[in-house]
Design an enzyme around this catalytic site. Structure first.
Site, PDB file in Angstrom:
ATOM      1  N   GLU A 153       0.734  -0.995   0.111  1.00  0.00           N
ATOM      2  CA  GLU A 153       0.112   0.172   0.047  1.00  0.00           C
ATOM      3  C   GLU A 153       1.020   1.219   0.021  1.00  0.00           C
ATOM      4  OE1 GLU A 153      -3.561   1.758   2.878  1.00  0.00           O
ATOM      5  OE2 GLU A 153      -2.252   0.158   3.629  1.00  0.00           O
TER       6      GLU A 153
ATOM      7  N   LYS B  19      -9.107   2.586  -2.073  1.00  0.00           N
ATOM      8  CA  LYS B  19      -9.319   1.748  -0.906  1.00  0.00           C
ATOM      9  C   LYS B  19     -10.978   2.251  -0.419  1.00  0.00           C
ATOM     10  CE  LYS B  19      -7.161   0.785   3.560  1.00  0.00           C
ATOM     11  NZ  LYS B  19      -6.098   1.457   4.350  1.00  0.00           N
TER      12      LYS B  19
ATOM     13  N   CYS C 167      -5.651  -3.130   2.193  1.00  0.00           N
ATOM     14  CA  CYS C 167      -5.419  -3.305   3.737  1.00  0.00           C
ATOM     15  C   CYS C 167      -6.700  -3.517   4.259  1.00  0.00           C
ATOM     16  CB  CYS C 167      -4.371  -2.135   4.168  1.00  0.00           C
ATOM     17  SG  CYS C 167      -3.678  -2.522   5.791  1.00  0.00           S
TER      18      CYS C 167
ATOM     19  N   SER D  18       0.345  -2.888   7.280  1.00  0.00           N
ATOM     20  CA  SER D  18      -0.119  -3.182   8.425  1.00  0.00           C
ATOM     21  C   SER D  18       0.946  -3.383   9.447  1.00  0.00           C
ATOM     22  CB  SER D  18      -0.578  -4.933   8.346  1.00  0.00           C
ATOM     23  OG  SER D  18      -1.078  -5.443   9.677  1.00  0.00           O
TER      24      SER D  18
ATOM     25  N   GLY E 116      -5.118 -61.443   8.534  1.00  0.00           N
ATOM     26  CA  GLY E 116      -3.950 -61.065   8.881  1.00  0.00           C
ATOM     27  C   GLY E 116      -3.212 -60.055   7.997  1.00  0.00           C
ATOM     28  N   GLY E 117      -4.097 -59.600   7.291  1.00  0.00           N
ATOM     29  CA  GLY E 117      -3.526 -58.364   6.246  1.00  0.00           C
ATOM     30  C   GLY E 117      -3.874 -57.207   7.094  1.00  0.00           C
TER      31      GLY E 117
ATOM     32  N   ASN F 165     -12.323 -65.903  -7.269  1.00  0.00           N
ATOM     33  CA  ASN F 165     -13.577 -65.446  -6.869  1.00  0.00           C
ATOM     34  C   ASN F 165     -14.075 -66.427  -6.170  1.00  0.00           C
ATOM     35  OD1 ASN F 165     -12.481 -62.677  -7.800  1.00  0.00           O
ATOM     36  ND2 ASN F 165     -14.178 -62.884  -9.402  1.00  0.00           N
TER      37      ASN F 165
ATOM     38  N   GLU G  80      -9.123 -49.823  -2.930  1.00  0.00           N
ATOM     39  CA  GLU G  80      -9.519 -51.213  -3.643  1.00  0.00           C
ATOM     40  C   GLU G  80     -10.742 -50.817  -4.288  1.00  0.00           C
ATOM     41  OE1 GLU G  80      -7.659 -54.573  -0.654  1.00  0.00           O
ATOM     42  OE2 GLU G  80      -9.983 -53.945  -0.292  1.00  0.00           O
TER      43      GLU G  80
ATOM     44  N   TRP H 217     -10.758 -53.596  -7.134  1.00  0.00           N
ATOM     45  CA  TRP H 217      -9.935 -54.692  -6.600  1.00  0.00           C
ATOM     46  C   TRP H 217     -10.622 -55.294  -5.565  1.00  0.00           C
ATOM     47  CZ3 TRP H 217      -6.425 -57.495  -9.204  1.00  0.00           C
ATOM     48  CH2 TRP H 217      -5.616 -58.112  -8.394  1.00  0.00           C
TER      49      TRP H 217
ATOM     50  N   TYR I 260     -17.053 -58.927  -6.579  1.00  0.00           N
ATOM     51  CA  TYR I 260     -18.654 -58.473  -6.678  1.00  0.00           C
ATOM     52  C   TYR I 260     -19.047 -59.472  -5.856  1.00  0.00           C
ATOM     53  CZ  TYR I 260     -22.860 -56.202  -8.119  1.00  0.00           C
ATOM     54  OH  TYR I 260     -24.018 -55.784  -8.194  1.00  0.00           O
TER      55      TYR I 260
ATOM     56  N   SER J  49     -22.516 -46.130 -14.273  1.00  0.00           N
ATOM     57  CA  SER J  49     -21.876 -47.596 -14.416  1.00  0.00           C
ATOM     58  C   SER J  49     -20.988 -47.941 -15.947  1.00  0.00           C
ATOM     59  CB  SER J  49     -22.407 -48.983 -13.803  1.00  0.00           C
ATOM     60  OG  SER J  49     -22.760 -48.574 -12.631  1.00  0.00           O
TER      61      SER J  49
END
Length: 655
Positions: free
Chosen positions: A58, A127, A183, A210, A370-371, A453, A482, A487, A490, A640
């Site tokens: 300014e 201003k 400002c 300022s 275990g994953g 699957n 996923e 991944w 279905y 889809s």
């Protein structure tokens, strides 16, 4: 601020980026010639750094602290003589600059921002709000924008647009629409920048002086960041420095650039030499944010604006003044990451608690492999049961070893269930799946999608029927990554009665389990969780190798999750084009992946993301935890059967 290295030079405008600089130049109060020389040096420095716009404080031509000297005819005349010279500078350096100057119009003196580009003074913005309390006496010298009597002012031989109703749009970069306030305007109850943003301004500039007092810098940062967030805009703020008069005040030269709530760059305070900070603003991103925000769309500016045209020079750069998150879902800072993990864990836990309270269920059933994913779901369930005061025996963990199960994952699953004092059931699926193969007349030596699957659906059938048997809920374990890639099988692991991980990306799951090992649990449980974190990601649907180790590695098939989570964020959260996603990926992954590898996995991402939408169209309930979610009832609605052709076409020829 991170200077992000670029392997291939890019055109900023072509990718929707605008390089902005905020400057606090060295100056002398009331010495216009000295200040002009310093502005010239700063402009040339900004040009060297390939800035397209540079913003000054300014009243920087005279200094903010001139006081009654503002009335001196000689000072005012010197300012008017200087403005055409700045126009010449803008043409010579091919840069846009915005400077602060006192300008007399129709017998009134105004505190103005002067917008200069392409050898032309494009407009003067006075201003609006003049502070006149405490240390401020601006109404003694200046008139407010509301008191202007003319829409233009003659400067040299040029009639220049004048008023607070001016916006400036780049004719060769329509997304670059610039609004200006000065400002105190930003500190007012209703800042002019709000209307400017609603009228289309994506970059808001504030020329400021300022003064610094204790704690004000933190408030200033918050103000600039919040105004950029509220306006869904970039906000550049240039403030006067310590070379201003120190008769009663000290100025720090705290200049900042923010984008949509995030501080991108700022100068060091209390420096007497020239300070310059730069950031590459993503205007494409800002426009996208606005298009998706119907509250913004429903807003109307409080006034009409006159649009002034200017031109942004196209240029290529070899580094970005912009931080690009390599792991957008995982903060690099340890403390921030821990805080985020704690918040997400609470969101997951609270979501499950609400579902249990609503259904009156005192039992849940989890397929524990275990994953990472199933481990996180188990930990969430344990915490939910503890908070509800339910017996952990009501958590029924089923391990269902099959053809690909390894001793490592099975051992971790069974011991973790034992250590957590939940109910453990071991139900091998080999014989049931083999019978299924016989019914289908499928050769068990043919390790195809049917082979894989069939195991996933057998496990889901057991989980669902067990839940019916005990009157409980099946807890889904699949994560956000996923779901993005499809991944999942279905009506297999794709299905559950409540999916606690559906909002958590794969790159964050590991950190959540690690956080739980350190913050929520201890002893042997922590040790098991650490080994789970160190286990390769695998569905374990194919037989182990000769040594009994995992042979089917997910990331070798679908691609690295660190890439896919990066792509997911840029595509779904930012809605960037394939070309831009690739460019950004090159910035952060070029040392690890070649361009051809990035293209390979990006094509894979788009193909799977489009083709697997049908799985996301019928997802079970689950909590949203971050800015990206794929629930068809929430953030993501997509047909889809949408074609991916347009997206893949843009990637062609980029090899």
């Amino acid at each position: 601020m991170i200077d992000q290295k670029i392997k291939t030079a890019i055109d900023l405008v072509d990718y929707g980026l605008l390089r902005v600089a905020v400057a606090t130049p060295e100056m002398k109060v009331a010495d216009v010639d000295f200040n002009m020389a310093e502005i010239g040096k700063t402009v040339r420095l900004a040009k060297q750094k390939k800035s397209q716009i540079v913003l000054f404080p300014e009243l920087c031509l005279t200094g903010y602290t001139c006081a009654d000297l503002f009335f001196q005819q000689q000072l005012q005349q010197k300012v008017l003589e200087s403005l055409p010279l700045l126009a010449q500078l803008s043409a010579a350096e091919e840069i846009t600059l915005v400077v602060g100057a006192p300008v007399s119009v129709s017998g009134r003196l105004f505190n103005c921002a002067v917008f200069i580009s392409g050898g032309k003074i494009c407009g003067l913005v006075p201003k609006s709000f003049l502070p006149n309390s405490g240390e401020f006496y601006e109404q003694r010298w200046f008139c407010s924008a509301a008191e202007r009597q003319s829409d233009s002012v003659l400067i040299g031989s040029q009639q220049v647009p004048f008023g607070s109703d001016l916006l400036f749009q780049a004719e060769n970069f329509p997304a670059a629409v610039i609004g200006i306030e000065i400002c105190e305007d930003a500190w007012s109850v209703v800042p002019p920048s709000g209307s400017q943003a609603l009228a289309g301004a994506t970059l808001l500039l504030n020329l400021s002086a300022s003064p610094e007092i204790l704690g004000k810098n933190a408030y200033r940062r918050a103000l600039v960041a919040s105004q950029s967030a509220r306006c869904l805009a970039a906000y550049a703020y240039s403030s006067a420095g310590p070379n201003e008069s120190s008769t009663d005040l000290v100025f720090s030269g705290h200049s900042l650039i923010a984008e949509n709530g995030q501080i991108m760059a700022e100068t060091e305070r209390f420096q007497f030499d020239t300070q310059l900070a730069l950031a590459d603003i993503d205007l494409d991103r800002l426009q996208g944010e606005r298009q998706r925000n119907n509250t913004f769309g429903a807003g109307n500016p409080e006034q009409a604006f006159r649009l002034q045209r200017f031109k942004i020079p196209s240029l290529t750069v070899d580094k970005l003044y912009r931080s690009i998150a390599k792991t957008p879902f995982v903060p690099p800072d340890d403390a921030e990451r821990a805080a985020r993990c704690q918040e997400i864990f609470q969101l997951q836990t609270s979501g499950l608690m609400k579902r249990l309270r609503h259904t009156g269920s005192r039992k849940v059933v989890i397929g524990l492999s275990g994953g990472l994913d199933s481990t996180l779901a188990l930990l969430v369930s344990v915490k939910a049961f503890d908070r509800l005061g339910l017996d952990r025996n009501g958590i029924i963990a089923l391990t269902m070893p099959g053809f690909g199960t390894t001793e490592r994952t099975r051992g971790n699953a069974e011991e973790l269930a034992e250590q957590l004092a939940v109910t453990l059931k071991v139900i091998p699926i080999d014989k049931a799946v083999q019978q299924h193969f016989r019914d289908l007349e499928h050769d068990p030596d043919q390790h195809d999608i049917t082979y894989e699957n069939s195991q996933a659906r057998e496990r889901t059938q057991i989980l669902m029927d067990k839940a019916n048997q005990v009157g409980g809920l099946v807890i889904g374990t699949g994560d956000l990554s996923e779901l993005a890639l499809g991944w999942c099988t279905y009506n297999g692991d794709h299905m559950s009665m409540y999916a606690v991980n559906c909002g958590v990306p794969k790159t964050l799951v590991r950190y959540l389990v690690d956080w739980c090992s350190r913050e929520e649990f201890s002893g042997r449980i922590s040790t098991i969780l650490e080994d789970v974190c160190a286990t390769p990601v695998s569905p374990e649907l194919l037989p182990p190798d000769a040594d009994g180790n995992i042979d089917q590695l997910t990331e070798q098939v679908v691609g690295p999750y660190e890439l896919h989570d990066f792509f997911l964020y840029q595509v779904v959260r930012m809605h960037f084009s394939p070309k831009k996603v690739l460019m950004l990926a090159e910035q952060v992954f070029a040392d690890e992946y070649s361009r051809s590898e990035l293209l390979k996995w990006l094509r894979q991402f788009y193909r799977r993301f489009f083709s697997q939408q049908f799985k996301r169209s019928c997802l079970p309930d689950g909590p949203k935890v971050g800015t990206v979610a794929l629930s068809p009832r929430g953030d993501w609605r997509m047909p889809s059967d949408a074609a991916v052709t347009l997206w893949l076409e843009q990637l062609e020829g980029l090899e």
